[in-house]
Design an enzyme around this catalytic site. Structure first.
Site, PDB file in Angstrom:
ATOM      1  N   GLU A  71      -3.727  -1.548  -4.607  1.00  0.00           N
ATOM      2  CA  GLU A  71      -3.493  -2.294  -3.373  1.00  0.00           C
ATOM      3  C   GLU A  71      -4.830  -2.598  -2.708  1.00  0.00           C
ATOM      4  O   GLU A  71      -5.813  -1.886  -2.890  1.00  0.00           O
ATOM      5  CB  GLU A  71      -2.605  -1.486  -2.412  1.00  0.00           C
ATOM      6  CG  GLU A  71      -1.267  -1.048  -3.005  1.00  0.00           C
ATOM      7  CD  GLU A  71      -0.332  -2.214  -3.260  1.00  0.00           C
ATOM      8  OE1 GLU A  71      -0.493  -3.270  -2.597  1.00  0.00           O
ATOM      9  OE2 GLU A  71       0.556  -2.082  -4.129  1.00  0.00           O
ATOM     10  N   ASN A 114      11.558   3.471  -3.073  1.00  0.00           N
ATOM     11  CA  ASN A 114      11.329   2.047  -2.834  1.00  0.00           C
ATOM     12  C   ASN A 114      12.295   1.266  -3.713  1.00  0.00           C
ATOM     13  O   ASN A 114      12.125   1.202  -4.932  1.00  0.00           O
ATOM     14  CB  ASN A 114       9.880   1.692  -3.158  1.00  0.00           C
ATOM     15  CG  ASN A 114       9.560   0.229  -2.943  1.00  0.00           C
ATOM     16  OD1 ASN A 114      10.449  -0.580  -2.643  1.00  0.00           O
ATOM     17  ND2 ASN A 114       8.295  -0.135  -3.107  1.00  0.00           N
ATOM     18  N   GLU A 143       1.376   5.715  -0.643  1.00  0.00           N
ATOM     19  CA  GLU A 143       1.832   5.838   0.742  1.00  0.00           C
ATOM     20  C   GLU A 143       2.338   7.242   1.048  1.00  0.00           C
ATOM     21  O   GLU A 143       2.040   7.814   2.102  1.00  0.00           O
ATOM     22  CB  GLU A 143       2.923   4.810   1.033  1.00  0.00           C
ATOM     23  CG  GLU A 143       2.407   3.387   1.165  1.00  0.00           C
ATOM     24  CD  GLU A 143       3.386   2.506   1.901  1.00  0.00           C
ATOM     25  OE1 GLU A 143       4.341   3.035   2.511  1.00  0.00           O
ATOM     26  OE2 GLU A 143       3.200   1.274   1.890  1.00  0.00           O
TER      27      GLU A 143
END
Length: 298
Positions: free
Chosen positions: A274, A9, A71
């Site tokens: 999250e 990322n 993720e």
């Protein structure tokens, strides 16, 4: 030659992965890996890539914050035989990395991800959704996902403290029924944490001898809302539990493999920092030793 999928990322933290990309790739290659690179392109992208491509590789290494790690794990856990996962922390808090004894420096962490010590790790399931190290509700749990990325990049840990300070006047308890392996707890709680980590929110939490990543058990803490300064101090002392099962005052602690948290009203949760939704009932289960993750020490 062994094949490695590197997922990173470029926006995590202060763009550290992008800055150190060439050094990371060289470190991976020096350990004998043929490296394929995938920069994430948006939310959920890392999950899809890990699920669709992970089975074709001997190892997957991800670089980013706890959200990126979540993720990738969410994708790999869908595979029948997931490959070993290496982690190069590059986010703001990097809570889970504190369990892995990783070296400082991204190139050094890359070398460890490529050649360190794979160990089995428990993975959490929250109403069927994956979390790596913590599911939490109540006070301040929305700070991580509500804090703007620009503020995180500029101020790091201070960004969370700044955002959290604004929430002090809005604390509210939730009336809950919590069913777990050892029985049932009912009451009004303003904070709860189901975890498999020694660090949450950038702060060291439970003693390391209380947390085992592969024992099939979560560490659970439930906290009643304080009404006086003395109760606040008592909660602070209670959170420093040397024995999790020895609950103190407003702080309840226990180990469990499964639990069900029921609320009369929608209860917002955070999963690995999250937003995790606001169900009135949460079924949480420990998937014992579901994935191998690379550590820096045997």
């Amino acid at each position: 030659m062994k094949r490695l999928l590197f997922i990173y990322n470029s926006h995590a933290g202060k763009g550290r992965a992008r800055t150190h990309l060439s050094g990371i790739l060289e470190a991976l290659a020096r350990e004998g890996w043929l490296v394929s690179v995938w920069p994430t392109t948006g939310q959920g992208d890392a999950t899809q890539v890990a699920a669709e491509l992970g089975a074709y590789y001997d190892r997957v290494v991800c670089c980013g914050g706890d959200g990126t790690l979540n993720e990738v794990v969410s994708g790999l856990i869908q595979l029948r035989h997931p490959p070993v996962l290496g982690y190069i922390p590059a986010g703001t808090t990097n809570d889970f990395s504190r369990n892995l004894a990783l070296p400082r420096g991204m190139e050094a962490a890359a070398a460890t991800a490529a050649s360190g010590f794979p160990k089995a790790c428990d993975i959490g399931s929250f109403n069927g959704r994956t979390f790596v190290y913590v599911a939490a509700f109540g006070a301040f749990t929305d700070v991580s996902y509500d804090t703007p990325q620009s503020l995180k990049n500029a101020f790091g840990h201070l960004a969370y403290l700044m955002e959290g300070a604004a929430r002090l006047g809005s604390l509210k308890p939730y009336t809950l029924r919590v069913e777990h392996d050892g029985g049932v707890v009912e009451g009004d709680f303003f904070y709860g944490m189901v975890s498999n980590t020694v660090s949450v929110g950038g702060f060291q939490g439970l003693p390391k001898d209380q947390v085992k990543l592969d024992d099939g058990l979560f560490e659970v803490i439930l906290v009643k809302k304080p009404t006086t300064p003395q109760e606040i101090q008592g909660i602070a002392r209670g959170l420093a539990l040397q024995n999790l099962d020895a609950s103190r005052g407003a702080v309840l602690g226990f180990h469990t493999a499964k639990l069900t948290v029921s609320s009369a009203v929608p209860l917002p949760w955070t999963l690995d920092g999250e937003y995790g939704g606001d169900p009135t009932e949460a079924e949480i289960e420990n998937r014992c030793q579901a994935l191998e993750i690379v550590h820096g020490k045997p």
